[in-house]
Design a protein around this motif. Structure first.
Motif, PDB file in Angstrom:
ATOM      1  N   SER A 199       3.848   7.846  -6.690  1.00 50.92           N
ATOM      2  CA  SER A 199       2.939   7.057  -5.864  1.00 50.92           C
ATOM      3  C   SER A 199       3.644   5.772  -5.458  1.00 50.92           C
ATOM      4  O   SER A 199       4.632   5.366  -6.069  1.00 50.92           O
ATOM      5  CB  SER A 199       1.654   6.744  -6.632  1.00 50.92           C
ATOM      6  OG  SER A 199       1.949   6.010  -7.798  1.00 50.92           O
ATOM      7  N   LEU A 200       3.110   5.152  -4.425  1.00 52.49           N
ATOM      8  CA  LEU A 200       3.656   3.874  -3.995  1.00 52.49           C
ATOM      9  C   LEU A 200       3.143   2.764  -4.900  1.00 52.49           C
ATOM     10  O   LEU A 200       1.990   2.778  -5.314  1.00 52.49           O
ATOM     11  CB  LEU A 200       3.244   3.581  -2.545  1.00 52.49           C
ATOM     12  CG  LEU A 200       3.804   4.509  -1.479  1.00 52.49           C
ATOM     13  CD1 LEU A 200       3.243   4.143  -0.118  1.00 52.49           C
ATOM     14  CD2 LEU A 200       5.324   4.467  -1.448  1.00 52.49           C
ATOM     15  N   THR A 201       3.996   1.826  -5.185  1.00 52.12           N
ATOM     16  CA  THR A 201       3.588   0.625  -5.902  1.00 52.12           C
ATOM     17  C   THR A 201       2.870  -0.291  -4.911  1.00 52.12           C
ATOM     18  O   THR A 201       2.787   0.020  -3.711  1.00 52.12           O
ATOM     19  CB  THR A 201       4.812  -0.117  -6.465  1.00 52.12           C
ATOM     20  OG1 THR A 201       5.638  -0.520  -5.354  1.00 52.12           O
ATOM     21  CG2 THR A 201       5.611   0.753  -7.426  1.00 52.12           C
ATOM     22  N   ARG A 202       2.395  -1.408  -5.385  1.00 53.37           N
ATOM     23  CA  ARG A 202       1.765  -2.381  -4.484  1.00 53.37           C
ATOM     24  C   ARG A 202       2.739  -2.791  -3.379  1.00 53.37           C
ATOM     25  O   ARG A 202       2.385  -2.856  -2.202  1.00 53.37           O
ATOM     26  CB  ARG A 202       1.308  -3.597  -5.286  1.00 53.37           C
ATOM     27  CG  ARG A 202       0.633  -4.639  -4.445  1.00 53.37           C
ATOM     28  CD  ARG A 202       0.088  -5.760  -5.301  1.00 53.37           C
ATOM     29  NE  ARG A 202      -0.210  -6.896  -4.458  1.00 53.37           N
ATOM     30  CZ  ARG A 202      -0.054  -8.145  -4.809  1.00 53.37           C
ATOM     31  NH1 ARG A 202       0.372  -8.441  -6.019  1.00 53.37           N
ATOM     32  NH2 ARG A 202      -0.327  -9.119  -3.989  1.00 53.37           N
ATOM     33  N   MET A 203       3.976  -3.031  -3.780  1.00 48.06           N
ATOM     34  CA  MET A 203       5.001  -3.406  -2.810  1.00 48.06           C
ATOM     35  C   MET A 203       5.243  -2.254  -1.824  1.00 48.06           C
ATOM     36  O   MET A 203       5.373  -2.483  -0.613  1.00 48.06           O
ATOM     37  CB  MET A 203       6.304  -3.761  -3.541  1.00 48.06           C
ATOM     38  CG  MET A 203       7.411  -4.211  -2.650  1.00 48.06           C
ATOM     39  SD  MET A 203       8.857  -4.908  -3.493  1.00 48.06           S
ATOM     40  CE  MET A 203       9.327  -3.641  -4.641  1.00 48.06           C
ATOM     41  N   GLY A 204       5.273  -1.025  -2.319  1.00 44.38           N
ATOM     42  CA  GLY A 204       5.456   0.134  -1.456  1.00 44.38           C
ATOM     43  C   GLY A 204       4.294   0.321  -0.493  1.00 44.38           C
ATOM     44  O   GLY A 204       4.494   0.681   0.673  1.00 44.38           O
ATOM     45  N   ASN A 205       3.076   0.080  -0.965  1.00 42.57           N
ATOM     46  CA  ASN A 205       1.904   0.176  -0.097  1.00 42.57           C
ATOM     47  C   ASN A 205       1.947  -0.858   1.018  1.00 42.57           C
ATOM     48  O   ASN A 205       1.574  -0.565   2.157  1.00 42.57           O
ATOM     49  CB  ASN A 205       0.612   0.030  -0.909  1.00 42.57           C
ATOM     50  CG  ASN A 205       0.175   1.344  -1.503  1.00 42.57           C
ATOM     51  OD1 ASN A 205       0.079   2.339  -0.812  1.00 42.57           O
ATOM     52  ND2 ASN A 205      -0.076   1.349  -2.795  1.00 42.57           N
ATOM     53  N   GLU A 206       2.376  -2.063   0.693  1.00 43.05           N
ATOM     54  CA  GLU A 206       2.478  -3.100   1.722  1.00 43.05           C
ATOM     55  C   GLU A 206       3.532  -2.728   2.760  1.00 43.05           C
ATOM     56  O   GLU A 206       3.330  -2.931   3.958  1.00 43.05           O
ATOM     57  CB  GLU A 206       2.779  -4.455   1.098  1.00 43.05           C
ATOM     58  CG  GLU A 206       1.586  -5.038   0.367  1.00 43.05           C
ATOM     59  CD  GLU A 206       1.822  -6.450  -0.156  1.00 43.05           C
ATOM     60  OE1 GLU A 206       2.723  -7.146   0.354  1.00 43.05           O
ATOM     61  OE2 GLU A 206       1.089  -6.846  -1.072  1.00 43.05           O
ATOM     62  N   LEU A 207       4.640  -2.158   2.302  1.00 38.51           N
ATOM     63  CA  LEU A 207       5.660  -1.704   3.243  1.00 38.51           C
ATOM     64  C   LEU A 207       5.107  -0.548   4.081  1.00 38.51           C
ATOM     65  O   LEU A 207       5.313  -0.493   5.294  1.00 38.51           O
ATOM     66  CB  LEU A 207       6.924  -1.267   2.500  1.00 38.51           C
ATOM     67  CG  LEU A 207       8.063  -0.753   3.368  1.00 38.51           C
ATOM     68  CD1 LEU A 207       8.488  -1.775   4.414  1.00 38.51           C
ATOM     69  CD2 LEU A 207       9.239  -0.351   2.493  1.00 38.51           C
ATOM     70  N   GLY A 208       4.374   0.361   3.441  1.00 38.31           N
ATOM     71  CA  GLY A 208       3.766   1.473   4.163  1.00 38.31           C
ATOM     72  C   GLY A 208       2.825   0.998   5.252  1.00 38.31           C
ATOM     73  O   GLY A 208       2.801   1.548   6.359  1.00 38.31           O
ATOM     74  N   ALA A 209       2.065  -0.042   4.960  1.00 36.84           N
ATOM     75  CA  ALA A 209       1.159  -0.603   5.968  1.00 36.84           C
ATOM     76  C   ALA A 209       1.960  -1.129   7.160  1.00 36.84           C
ATOM     77  O   ALA A 209       1.554  -0.964   8.317  1.00 36.84           O
ATOM     78  CB  ALA A 209       0.310  -1.713   5.355  1.00 36.84           C
TER      79      ALA A 209
END
Length: 106
Positions: free
Chosen positions: A83-93
């Motif tokens: 899964s994406l981390t918080r940092m990964g989710n922000e990059l995904g956005a």
């Protein structure tokens, strides 16, 4: 810190971001994980041209960067989800904007 030093520091961070994202398959892997956690095989099915060896290498790199979390689920059968981390989710956005651009222009 001078304004010039701040600019230089920002440029180094942006360059590091592009070094990560410009590696083949990185953006697609992040894109695939944006909706929900997935097992290795699910990621592989979602990106069929990506070899298992390369997927394994890229997943390790994304973990090392702090963008992806590897979670071993000990139920029977034992499985691993990514899964994406918080940092990964922000990059995904941020990458959603690129997705919208691609839909419009490519």
């Amino acid at each position: 810190m001078t304004e010039e030093d701040k600019k230089h520091e920002l440029y180094k961070k942006v360059e590091r971001c592009y070094e990560i994202l410009c590696k083949k398959w990185m953006g697609l892997i992040i894109h695939t994980l944006m909706t929900e956690p997935k097992r290795f095989s699910e990621i592989h099915v979602a990106i069929p041209d990506l070899s298992k060896r390369m997927l394994n290498e890229r997943m390790k790199e994304l973990e090392d960067c702090g963008l992806v979390l590897r979670n071993v689920i000990t139920d029977r059968p034992v499985r691993t989800e990514y899964s994406l981390t918080r940092m990964g989710n922000e990059l995904g956005a941020s990458l959603r904007t690129v997705e919208m651009w691609a839909k419009k222009w490519l």
